[in-house]
Every structure is written in structure tokens, then in C-alpha cells.
Design an enzyme around this catalytic site. Structure first.
Site, PDB file in Angstrom:
ATOM      1  N   VAL A  78      37.664  37.199  43.275  1.00 51.87           N
ATOM      2  CA  VAL A  78      36.788  37.842  44.089  1.00 51.87           C
ATOM      3  C   VAL A  78      36.362  39.190  43.262  1.00 51.87           C
ATOM      4  O   VAL A  78      35.235  39.692  43.034  1.00 51.87           O
ATOM      5  CB  VAL A  78      37.323  38.498  45.272  1.00 51.87           C
ATOM      6  CG1 VAL A  78      36.389  39.432  46.147  1.00 51.87           C
ATOM      7  CG2 VAL A  78      37.797  37.266  46.106  1.00 51.87           C
TER       8      VAL A  78
ATOM      9  N   LYS B 225      45.722  29.447  63.005  1.00 50.24           N
ATOM     10  CA  LYS B 225      46.284  29.336  62.012  1.00 50.24           C
ATOM     11  C   LYS B 225      47.715  28.472  62.035  1.00 50.24           C
ATOM     12  O   LYS B 225      47.915  27.798  63.019  1.00 50.24           O
ATOM     13  CB  LYS B 225      47.226  30.705  61.508  1.00 50.24           C
ATOM     14  CG  LYS B 225      47.288  31.133  59.949  1.00 50.24           C
ATOM     15  CD  LYS B 225      46.106  31.542  59.559  1.00 50.24           C
ATOM     16  CE  LYS B 225      46.295  31.799  57.734  1.00 50.24           C
ATOM     17  NZ  LYS B 225      45.355  32.477  57.292  1.00 50.24           N
TER      18      LYS B 225
ATOM     19  N   GLY C 294      40.364  39.320  39.644  1.00 47.82           N
ATOM     20  CA  GLY C 294      40.560  37.731  39.891  1.00 47.82           C
ATOM     21  C   GLY C 294      39.174  37.003  40.311  1.00 47.82           C
ATOM     22  O   GLY C 294      38.076  37.756  39.817  1.00 47.82           O
TER      23      GLY C 294
ATOM     24  N   GLY D 145      42.646  44.475  40.190  1.00 43.29           N
ATOM     25  CA  GLY D 145      42.530  42.988  40.494  1.00 43.29           C
ATOM     26  C   GLY D 145      41.170  42.474  40.363  1.00 43.29           C
ATOM     27  O   GLY D 145      40.491  42.331  41.104  1.00 43.29           O
TER      28      GLY D 145
HETATM   29  P1  NAD Z   1      43.072  35.833  42.457  1.00 37.95           P
HETATM   30  O1  NAD Z   1      44.478  35.735  42.600  1.00 37.95           O
HETATM   31  O2  NAD Z   1      41.838  35.156  41.853  1.00 37.95           O
HETATM   32  O3  NAD Z   1      42.848  37.607  41.771  1.00 37.95           O
HETATM   33  C1  NAD Z   1      43.987  38.474  42.025  1.00 37.95           C
HETATM   34  C2  NAD Z   1      43.845  39.154  40.792  1.00 37.95           C
HETATM   35  O4  NAD Z   1      44.732  40.311  40.928  1.00 37.95           O
HETATM   36  C3  NAD Z   1      44.705  38.253  39.697  1.00 37.95           C
HETATM   37  O5  NAD Z   1      43.827  38.384  38.497  1.00 37.95           O
HETATM   38  C4  NAD Z   1      45.907  38.961  39.303  1.00 37.95           C
HETATM   39  O6  NAD Z   1      46.341  38.800  37.955  1.00 37.95           O
HETATM   40  C5  NAD Z   1      45.596  40.434  39.753  1.00 37.95           C
HETATM   41  N1  NAD Z   1      46.863  41.286  40.169  1.00 37.95           N
HETATM   42  C6  NAD Z   1      48.044  41.035  40.813  1.00 37.95           C
HETATM   43  N2  NAD Z   1      48.831  41.852  41.031  1.00 37.95           N
HETATM   44  C7  NAD Z   1      48.176  43.023  40.478  1.00 37.95           C
HETATM   45  C8  NAD Z   1      48.461  44.377  40.273  1.00 37.95           C
HETATM   46  N3  NAD Z   1      49.586  44.979  40.690  1.00 37.95           N
HETATM   47  N4  NAD Z   1      47.633  45.320  39.524  1.00 37.95           N
HETATM   48  C9  NAD Z   1      46.531  44.776  39.227  1.00 37.95           C
HETATM   49  N5  NAD Z   1      46.144  43.490  39.275  1.00 37.95           N
HETATM   50  C10 NAD Z   1      46.850  42.576  40.020  1.00 37.95           C
HETATM   51  O7  NAD Z   1      42.739  36.151  44.002  1.00 37.95           O
HETATM   52  P2  NAD Z   1      41.136  36.639  44.776  1.00 37.95           P
HETATM   53  O8  NAD Z   1      40.791  35.143  45.268  1.00 37.95           O
HETATM   54  O9  NAD Z   1      40.607  37.058  43.877  1.00 37.95           O
HETATM   55  O10 NAD Z   1      41.705  37.378  46.121  1.00 37.95           O
HETATM   56  C11 NAD Z   1      42.066  38.773  45.758  1.00 37.95           C
HETATM   57  C12 NAD Z   1      42.504  39.318  47.248  1.00 37.95           C
HETATM   58  O11 NAD Z   1      41.217  38.935  48.167  1.00 37.95           O
HETATM   59  C13 NAD Z   1      43.578  38.531  47.913  1.00 37.95           C
HETATM   60  O12 NAD Z   1      44.369  39.578  48.262  1.00 37.95           O
HETATM   61  C14 NAD Z   1      43.119  37.566  48.737  1.00 37.95           C
HETATM   62  O13 NAD Z   1      44.257  37.474  49.835  1.00 37.95           O
HETATM   63  C15 NAD Z   1      41.891  38.358  49.393  1.00 37.95           C
HETATM   64  N6  NAD Z   1      40.953  37.419  49.846  1.00 37.95           N
HETATM   65  C16 NAD Z   1      40.632  36.427  49.110  1.00 37.95           C
HETATM   66  C17 NAD Z   1      39.328  35.904  49.728  1.00 37.95           C
HETATM   67  C18 NAD Z   1      38.654  34.648  48.706  1.00 37.95           C
HETATM   68  O14 NAD Z   1      37.591  34.067  49.227  1.00 37.95           O
HETATM   69  N7  NAD Z   1      39.028  34.458  47.681  1.00 37.95           N
HETATM   70  C19 NAD Z   1      38.737  36.076  50.942  1.00 37.95           C
HETATM   71  C20 NAD Z   1      39.670  36.823  51.663  1.00 37.95           C
HETATM   72  C21 NAD Z   1      40.658  37.885  51.255  1.00 37.95           C
END
Ligand code: NAD
Length: 364
Positions: free
Chosen positions: A187, A83, A185, A183
């Protein structure tokens, strides 16, 4: 090589290499931790954060790089764990010179550390870094990379949820099941689509209420208030927003037999794994079920280059890893979160033994 880039080694037990890089011209102050390369070069994202001190940055980079070793080991990506962190406020410090200096810093490790996107680092930032080093992954498809990892992470969580349903109920079909997603978003929305297509009812909460209403109209998720998503009765709670949502206050209130989602570092403290076990809630450890993205990136190292089919086949092995660790959890009566670490450690120890044996001269 810039004459202003200074690199200092920091001796840290249990880590192959930890280095600090500074560049007075661009204001770069960064740390790279290479935790373990037994299984392959150490891959892990580059984070930019306004750490209060060097100690805080070092603590984070060490913790995250070890986590990457475990994640990659269990996912059988053929990569090790590393990292990098840049100390500073992204709003003030980001510049082309900074990322070029970071690229030279990464390049100085000769490919033992390979970088990728992480908190406060974008594909555009990576493109600048790539001008100074080839050890960059996760670029856009048009640039020969594996592209956006989110749909692959979502696919891994989907097959992981199916495995959890199978483990808990003896039937992995999502049809007729209820899933509560926190959430929706990148994923969360892709996961919701797959679950709905498979006949599940999906409830979802998101801070972004506009996006939630849009997805309700588009794919049929059922909006739930942010304050209720963790306490509603459902078959699966899928946290896909923030980490640290499993703690002393939330765990006693869950009315779900399964917790399986994408967010990182879900347990506030390791002991919360035991609290879930005591409540007989089946927990899919975060770094195992959310490995689809890193698996997809790892396919960039295939001899023939990135191939989506290979990626999907590898992601479909996530259920196998989950079943292995749930078996360890059951047999050794330990929380599933501890069983995941035990599985990762076993894989690493076995790989080190194998490597040592191969390095021994024949006939001895
Ligand atoms: P993203 O930012 O696209 O989506 C996160 C969503 O959560 C957003 O729409 C946001 O408005 C919502 N949110 C934030 N706080 C909230 C709450 N208290 N209650 C309800 N909704 C809330 O992120 P993502 O890329 O979809 O990733 C989601 C999670 O998965 C993150 O924790 C990320 O670290 C983890 N993750 C993502 C990936 C990836 O490939 N994108 C890989 C491994 C882990």
C-alpha cells in the site's frame, strides 16, 4: 459434507451468529462471527493465529467482525460484517484437508458469511476453500475475482489524504506538501507513487532498507530512518506499516497537523483519539480511509460482475465519508475516531429501521 465436522452455536449478545467448527480429521478448530447482516451478507477475512485459548480466539473474532460491520457501513459496500479465525500455528497446521474442512464450515452458513484473505491466509488457501464453498471473495482476476486489493486501498488513502489537506488547509492539492510514510510495502509504495505524481515530496521509512533504496531510485521517495519518521516535521504522517502506533509516547512528539494512513487499529486505546483531538491533529480514522480494498472486493457482488470503474467511483466517496465524520467531530466536540463509530452506528440503526418498516404489512 464431512462426517467429522462438528458445528456448535455460541450465544453472544449483539451478534447475529457465532459458531465454533471442529474437524478431528484435519485438526481444524475455528470460529466464525457474523456480527450484522442488515446491509448485506457478512464479509470479512479468514485469519489464522496461534491463539493461547478459545477465549482469546473468540475475543478476536468478535472484535474483528464488529469492526467489519462498521467499516462496510461507512464505505456503503452493501455488505455486513463478519470474520473467521482458525486457531493454530500456520507453519504447523496448514494443509489441504484443513482448508477443505474450513470451506465446508463456511458453507454451512449458507452465504451469510463470505470469506476473504487475512493475516496468514493466502490466495492459494482461498482457492482450496473455494472447492468446498462458493462464498469466497478476493480471488485472482483470472479466476473471476477482484484481485490484489492493495492498489485500491492506496487509492482510497490518497483521496483521503487530499480530503484531509482540504479540510485542514482549505486546499486539497498535494503539490508542494510533505508526506511522511511509515512502511512502503504494497500500500505504502502505491500511495507514494500517486503522491509524487501529484507533486508532493514523500519521505519514507521501512524495515526493509533494500526495498526503500530501490524505491528511492525508482520513484524518488526520500529515505528516513525508522526511528525518525514519526517525529519529523511534515504536512501528513501516513502510517502504512503497523497498528497501535498512536499512543501516550508517540502522540506528544508528532510535528504534523494530519495523520492519515492505511494501517489498521492505529490507536493503541480508544482514549488516544482524544489525545489527538487535544493536540489539534486531524486524524482520518483507519477503517474509513483504508476501505478501498473492501470496496473493491464488494464490487464482485455487482449484478454484472467485477468492474474496476465502479470500484474507483465508489472509492472516490471516501472523502465524503471523512468529511461527514469530521463534521460530526466538530459539531459534537468528540474525537474523529469516536465520530466514525457514531456515523457507522447511525447508518446501521437507520438501515435496521428501514428494513423493519419494509417488513411491516402494508396499511398498518
Ligand atoms: P506490507 O506487508 O506489504 O507492507 C508493510 C511494510 O511495512 C513492509 O514493507 C515492512 O517492511 C514495513 N514495516 C514493518 N514494520 C515497520 C516499522 N516499524 N517501520 C517501518 N516500516 C515497517 O503490507 P500492506 O499490504 O502494504 O499493508 C500495510 C498496512 O495497511 C497493514 O497494517 C495492513 O493491515 C493495512 N491494510 C492493508 C490493506 C491492503 O489492501 N493491503 C487494506 C487495509 C489495511
Amino acid at each position: 459434507m464431512s462426517d467429522t465436522l462438528q458445528i456448535t452455536d455460541i450465544k453472544v449478545d449483539g451478534y447475529e451468529r457465532v459458531v465454533c467448527g471442529t474437524d478431528s480429521k484435519s485438526g481444524l478448530r475455528a470460529f466464525i462471527a457474523v456480527h450484522d447482516t442488515t446491509l448485506g451478507p457478512a464479509l470479512g477475512g479468514l485469519r489464522m493465529w496461534p491463539y493461547e485459548s478459545d477465549e482469546a480466539a473468540l475475543f478476536d473474532v468478535k472484535r474483528l467482525s464488529r469492526g467489519m460491520s462498521f467499516k462496510s457501513a461507512v464505505a456503503h459496500t452493501g455488505l455486513g460484517g463478519g470474520k473467521a479465525v482458525i486457531v493454530g500455528d500456520p507453519k504447523k497446521l496448514k494443509s489441504e484437508a484443513l482448508y477443505l474442512a474450513m470451506g465446508r464450515f463456511i458453507d454451512s452458513l449458507g452465504g451469510r458469511y463470505i470469506t476473504a484473505e487475512d493475516v496468514n491466509t493466502s490466495i492459494e488457501d482461498l482457492e482450496i476453500i473455494r472447492r468446498a464453498t462458493k462464498h469466497v471473495t478476493g480471488l485472482a482476476r483470472k479466476d473471476g475475482g477482484s484481485g490484489n486489493p492493495s492498489p485500491y486501498t492506496a487509492y482510497g488513502v490518497y483521496v483521503g489524504i487530499r480530503a484531509a489537506l482540504g479540510w485542514k488547509f482549505g486546499n486539497d492539492d498535494p503539490k508542494g506538501r510533505t508526506v511522511a510514510i511509515q512502511g512502503i510495502g504494497a500500500v505504502g509504495s502505491a500511495l507514494a507513487r500517486r503522491l509524487i505524481q501529484s507533486g508532493a515530496t514523500v519521505y519514507a521509512a521501512d524495515r526493509n532498507t533494500e526495498r526503500l533504496s530501490q524505491l528511492a531510485a525508482e520513484i524518488g521517495v526520500k529515505p528516513v530512518d525508522e526511528t525518525q519518521i514519526m517525529t519529523m516535521t511534515c504536512d501528513v504522517f501516513a502510517p502504512c506499516a503497523l497498528g497501535a502506533v498512536l499512543h501516550d509516547e508517540s502522540i506528544p512528539k508528532f510535528k504534523t497537523p494530519i495523520i492519515a494512513g492505511a494501517a489498521n487499529n492505529l490507536l493503541l486505546e480508544p482514549r488516544h483519539g482524544k489525545m489527538l483531538q487535544d493536540r489539534d491533529i486531524l486524524y482520518a480514522p483507519d477503517y474509513v480511509i483504508n476501505a478501498g480494498g473492501i470496496i473493491n472486493v464488494s464490487v464482485e457482488f455487482n449484478p454484472g460482475g467485477y468492474d474496476e470503474k465502479v470500484s474507483l467511483t465508489k472509492i472516490e466517496r471516501i472523502p465524503q465519508a471523512l468529511k461527514e465524520l469530521w463534521t460530526i467531530s466538530r459539531e459534537e466536540r468528540i474525537p474523529t475516531s469516536d465520530a466514525a463509530d457514531r456515523l457507522a452506528e447511525r447508518i446501521l440503526v437507520d438501515a435496521r429501521k428501514k428494513k423493519r418498516a419494509q417488513a411491516m404489512p402494508k396499511g398498518r
